[in-house]
Design an enzyme around this catalytic site. Structure first.
Site, PDB file in Angstrom:
ATOM      1  CG  HIS A   1      -5.054  -1.887   8.359  1.00  0.00           C
ATOM      2  ND1 HIS A   1      -3.910  -2.326   7.722  1.00  0.00           N
ATOM      3  CD2 HIS A   1      -4.528  -2.187   9.633  1.00  0.00           C
ATOM      4  CE1 HIS A   1      -2.833  -2.354   8.400  1.00  0.00           C
ATOM      5  NE2 HIS A   1      -3.354  -2.392   9.517  1.00  0.00           N
TER       6      HIS A   1
ATOM      7  CB  VAL B   1      -1.794   3.586   5.722  1.00  0.00           C
ATOM      8  CG1 VAL B   1      -1.284   4.664   4.532  1.00  0.00           C
ATOM      9  CG2 VAL B   1      -0.573   4.275   6.854  1.00  0.00           C
TER      10      VAL B   1
ATOM     11  CE1 TYR C   1       2.860  -4.262  11.970  1.00  0.00           C
ATOM     12  CE2 TYR C   1       1.959  -2.798  13.619  1.00  0.00           C
ATOM     13  CZ  TYR C   1       2.328  -3.121  12.360  1.00  0.00           C
ATOM     14  OH  TYR C   1       2.430  -2.147  11.634  1.00  0.00           O
TER      15      TYR C   1
ATOM     16  CG  LEU D   1      -1.511   1.208   1.630  1.00  0.00           C
ATOM     17  CD1 LEU D   1      -2.690   1.585   0.660  1.00  0.00           C
ATOM     18  CD2 LEU D   1      -2.140   1.050   2.976  1.00  0.00           C
TER      19      LEU D   1
HETATM   20  P1  NDP Z   1       1.271  -4.066   2.656  1.00  0.00           P
HETATM   21  O1  NDP Z   1       0.971  -5.368   3.450  1.00  0.00           O
HETATM   22  O2  NDP Z   1       0.607  -3.285   1.775  1.00  0.00           O
HETATM   23  O3  NDP Z   1       2.749  -4.292   2.050  1.00  0.00           O
HETATM   24  C1  NDP Z   1       3.715  -4.916   2.749  1.00  0.00           C
HETATM   25  C2  NDP Z   1       4.934  -5.157   1.778  1.00  0.00           C
HETATM   26  O4  NDP Z   1       5.844  -5.636   2.583  1.00  0.00           O
HETATM   27  C3  NDP Z   1       4.618  -5.621   0.306  1.00  0.00           C
HETATM   28  O5  NDP Z   1       5.588  -5.040  -0.606  1.00  0.00           O
HETATM   29  C4  NDP Z   1       5.463  -7.065   0.583  1.00  0.00           C
HETATM   30  O6  NDP Z   1       5.964  -7.794  -0.582  1.00  0.00           O
HETATM   31  C5  NDP Z   1       6.535  -6.739   1.553  1.00  0.00           C
HETATM   32  N1  NDP Z   1       7.009  -7.981   2.462  1.00  0.00           N
HETATM   33  C6  NDP Z   1       6.271  -8.693   3.351  1.00  0.00           C
HETATM   34  N2  NDP Z   1       7.107  -9.711   4.024  1.00  0.00           N
HETATM   35  C7  NDP Z   1       8.157  -9.630   3.312  1.00  0.00           C
HETATM   36  C8  NDP Z   1       9.430 -10.351   3.249  1.00  0.00           C
HETATM   37  N3  NDP Z   1       9.216 -11.244   4.288  1.00  0.00           N
HETATM   38  N4  NDP Z   1      10.439 -10.110   2.607  1.00  0.00           N
HETATM   39  C9  NDP Z   1      10.265  -9.172   1.720  1.00  0.00           C
HETATM   40  N5  NDP Z   1       9.206  -8.003   1.670  1.00  0.00           N
HETATM   41  C10 NDP Z   1       8.351  -8.598   2.391  1.00  0.00           C
HETATM   42  O7  NDP Z   1       1.814  -2.904   3.986  1.00  0.00           O
HETATM   43  P2  NDP Z   1       1.467  -1.474   4.113  1.00  0.00           P
HETATM   44  O8  NDP Z   1       2.171  -0.893   2.809  1.00  0.00           O
HETATM   45  O9  NDP Z   1       0.328  -1.154   4.440  1.00  0.00           O
HETATM   46  O10 NDP Z   1       2.788  -1.251   5.194  1.00  0.00           O
HETATM   47  C11 NDP Z   1       3.908  -0.742   5.036  1.00  0.00           C
HETATM   48  C12 NDP Z   1       4.592  -0.137   6.240  1.00  0.00           C
HETATM   49  O11 NDP Z   1       3.705   0.782   6.868  1.00  0.00           O
HETATM   50  C13 NDP Z   1       4.801  -1.433   7.130  1.00  0.00           C
HETATM   51  O12 NDP Z   1       5.869  -1.326   7.882  1.00  0.00           O
HETATM   52  C14 NDP Z   1       3.728  -1.107   8.236  1.00  0.00           C
HETATM   53  O13 NDP Z   1       3.875  -1.712   9.364  1.00  0.00           O
HETATM   54  C15 NDP Z   1       3.633   0.388   8.170  1.00  0.00           C
HETATM   55  N6  NDP Z   1       2.173   0.829   8.625  1.00  0.00           N
HETATM   56  C16 NDP Z   1       1.155   0.288   7.947  1.00  0.00           C
HETATM   57  C17 NDP Z   1      -0.321   0.945   8.331  1.00  0.00           C
HETATM   58  C18 NDP Z   1      -1.378   0.521   7.586  1.00  0.00           C
HETATM   59  O14 NDP Z   1      -2.531   1.450   8.093  1.00  0.00           O
HETATM   60  N7  NDP Z   1      -1.246   0.059   6.507  1.00  0.00           N
HETATM   61  C19 NDP Z   1      -0.240   1.910   9.446  1.00  0.00           C
HETATM   62  C20 NDP Z   1       0.993   2.331  10.211  1.00  0.00           C
HETATM   63  C21 NDP Z   1       2.067   1.722   9.561  1.00  0.00           C
HETATM   64  P3  NDP Z   1       4.805  -8.453  -1.473  1.00  0.00           P
HETATM   65  O15 NDP Z   1       3.878  -7.448  -2.218  1.00  0.00           O
HETATM   66  O16 NDP Z   1       6.143  -9.423  -2.094  1.00  0.00           O
HETATM   67  O17 NDP Z   1       4.068  -9.601  -0.509  1.00  0.00           O
END
Ligand code: NDP
Length: 333
Positions: A187, A174, A144, A13
Site C-alpha cells: 500500500h 491502514v 478484491y 498489519l
Molecule cells: P496483511 O497482508 O498484513 O496480513 C494478512 C493476514 O492474513 C496474515 O496474517 C496472513 O497470514 C493471513 N492470511 C493470508 N492468506 C491466508 C490464508 N490463505 N490462510 C490463512 N491466513 C491467511 O493484511 P492486513 O493486516 O493489512 O489486512 C487485514 C484485513 O484488513 C484484511 O481483511 C484487509 O482486507 C483489511 N484491510 C486492510 C487495509 C490496509 O490498508 N492494509 C485497508 C482496509 C482493509 P501469514 O502471516 O501467515 O501470511
C-alpha cells in the site's frame, strides 16, 4: 475461560496491532486484556483458510466463542490490478470457509474486515455503510472488491436464515508497524517509506508513483485495533439494517472526518520528514493514480464510541517509520 477470541490474519498489519494493544494496554482497561478472555492470533501456518478442512481443524482446535476475521489476500494498487482473479478466488474461499465454520461451531459474534476500496467507483460521498452495493467498484481492484462485498451479503444471509451475529467493519487505508513494505505490492505508505529509506541509503532521488494529487483518509493500525476491540465488546445494540444497508451493525472506521483528507504529496512530505531524507523528490505521472478520492464519514462512529482519541497522523507515521527503520532486516520487504 468463558471467551475465546480467534483473530484470523493475526500475524498481519492489523492482527499484530491487535496483539500489541491487547498486550500493552493495562489489563482490565477498555482495550486491555480481560481475565476471562483468551486471545488466539492465527497465521496461515496454523491453517490455510482457503481450505475448508484446514479451517474446520483450526476451529476444532481453539473452539472460539468470538472471531475477528482479518485474514485476506491483501495488496496495493499495482498488485490488485495484476491479479484480479486470484484476489477474487482466494478471498471468496477464505471468507466462505471462515464464516461457514463460525456458523457450524456456533460462534457467538463475528466481525469481518471489509475496506473502503470495495465501494462503488461512482457513489455519493461521504461513504456510508448504506451505499456499499450501489454500483460497480473501481476497475483497478474489482476482484478484491467483489469478494469483500460478498462478506456483507453473507453476513446478512446468515443473520436472516440462521440468526447469526455476523457483522463487519470497513476501515479506510491502514498503516503501522508490521506492514508489507514490498516495493511493488505494498500500500502507499509502506511502499513510500521503503522507497524513501532506499533513496536516503543509496543517495538516489525519491520518486513517488502517480501525480501526488489523490486524496486519502488513513487510520493507524493501533487505533483500528482499539476500534475492533470496542466493536467486539461494546457495540452490539443497533438493529439490523435492510439489505441495501449492508450487514447488521456494520461500521466504517476512518480516522479523520471527510474534510480532513490528506493528499499523497502530503503523505510523501511526512515520510521525507520521518525518514530524515534530505534529497529532492518528484512524481512519476506515468504511473496510475487509482481513485481520486473516496472520503468516508466518521460522524456516526464518533457519536457511538464516546471518549476516543485517534493518534495524530504525523505521530502515527513517525512511530511506523521508526518501527520500519528499526526492523528493516525482519520486515516484509
Ligand atoms: P496483511 O497482508 O498484513 O496480513 C494478512 C493476514 O492474513 C496474515 O496474517 C496472513 O497470514 C493471513 N492470511 C493470508 N492468506 C491466508 C490464508 N490463505 N490462510 C490463512 N491466513 C491467511 O493484511 P492486513 O493486516 O493489512 O489486512 C487485514 C484485513 O484488513 C484484511 O481483511 C484487509 O482486507 C483489511 N484491510 C486492510 C487495509 C490496509 O490498508 N492494509 C485497508 C482496509 C482493509 P501469514 O502471516 O501467515 O501470511
Amino acid at each position: 475461560m468463558s471467551t475465546v477470541i480467534l483473530v484470523t490474519g493475526g500475524t498481519g498489519l492489523v492482527g499484530k496491532a491487535m496483539e500489541y494493544v491487547i498486550e500493552n494496554e493495562p489489563a482490565g482497561s477498555r482495550f486491555g486484556k480481560r481475565p476471562d478472555e483468551k486471545w488466539i492470533f492465527a497465521s496461515s501456518s496454523d491453517g490455510d483458510l482457503r481450505d475448508l478442512e484446514q479451517t474446520r481443524k483450526l476451529f476444532e482446535k481453539y473452539k472460539p466463542t468470538h472471531v475477528i476475521h482479518l485474514a485476506a489476500m491483501v495488496g496495493g494498487l499495482f498488485k490488485n490490478m495484476k491479479y484480479k482473479l486470484t484476489f477474487l478466488r482466494n478471498n471468496i474461499l477464505i471468507n466462505d470457509n471462515v464464516l461457514h465454520s463460525c456458523y457450524e461451531f456456533k460462534v457467538q459474534k463475528v466481525i469481518s474486515c471489509l475496506s473502503t476500496c470495495v465501494f462503488p467507483d461512482k457513489v455519493e460521498y461521504p461513504l456510508t455503510e448504506l451505499t456499499i452495493h450501489n454500483g460497480p467498484p473501481h476497475e483497478s481492484n474489482f476482484g478484491y472488491a467483489h469478494a469483500k462485498r460478498m462478506v456483507d451479503v453473507q453476513n446478512h444471509a446468515y443473520k436472516e436464515e440462521f440468526g447469526c451475529n455476523f457483522t463487519s467493519a470497513i476501515p479506510t487505508n491502514v498503516f503501522g508497524p508490521h506492514d508489507n513494505y514490498d516495493l511493488e505490492d505494498a500500500h502507499v505508505i509502506p511502499a513510500l517509506l521503503h522507497k524513501c529509506y532506499l533513496a536516503k541509503k543509496n543517495g538516489t532521488p525519491f520518486i513517488v508513483g502517480g501525480s501526488g494529487k489523490p486524496l486519502r483518509q488513513f487510520i493507524y493500525s493501533r487505533d483500528l485495533a482499539n476500534l475492533f476491540i470496542w466493536q467486539l465488546r461494546e457495540y452490539d445494540s443497533v438493529p439490523p439494517s435492510s439489505f441495501a444497508g449492508g450487514g447488521s451493525h456494520t461500521r466504517i472506521f476512518p480516522a479523520v472526518g471527510e474534510d480532513e483528507e490528506v493528499t499523497i504529496k502530503e503523505v510523501a512530505d511526512a515520510i521525507v520528514k520521518a525518514v530524515g531524507f534530505e534529497g529532492s523528490y518528484s512524481f512519476d505521472t506515468s504511473r496510475a493514480d487509482g481513485q481520486y478520492r473516496k472520503p468516508a464519514s466518521n460522524k456516526k462512529l464518533l457519536s457511538l464510541i464516546g471518549d476516543f482519541k485517534f493518534t495524530p497522523f504525523d505521530e502515527a507515521l513517525a512511530e511506523s517509520a521508526k518501527w520500519f527503520l528499526d526492523n528493516y532486516n525482519n520486515a516484509r520487504i
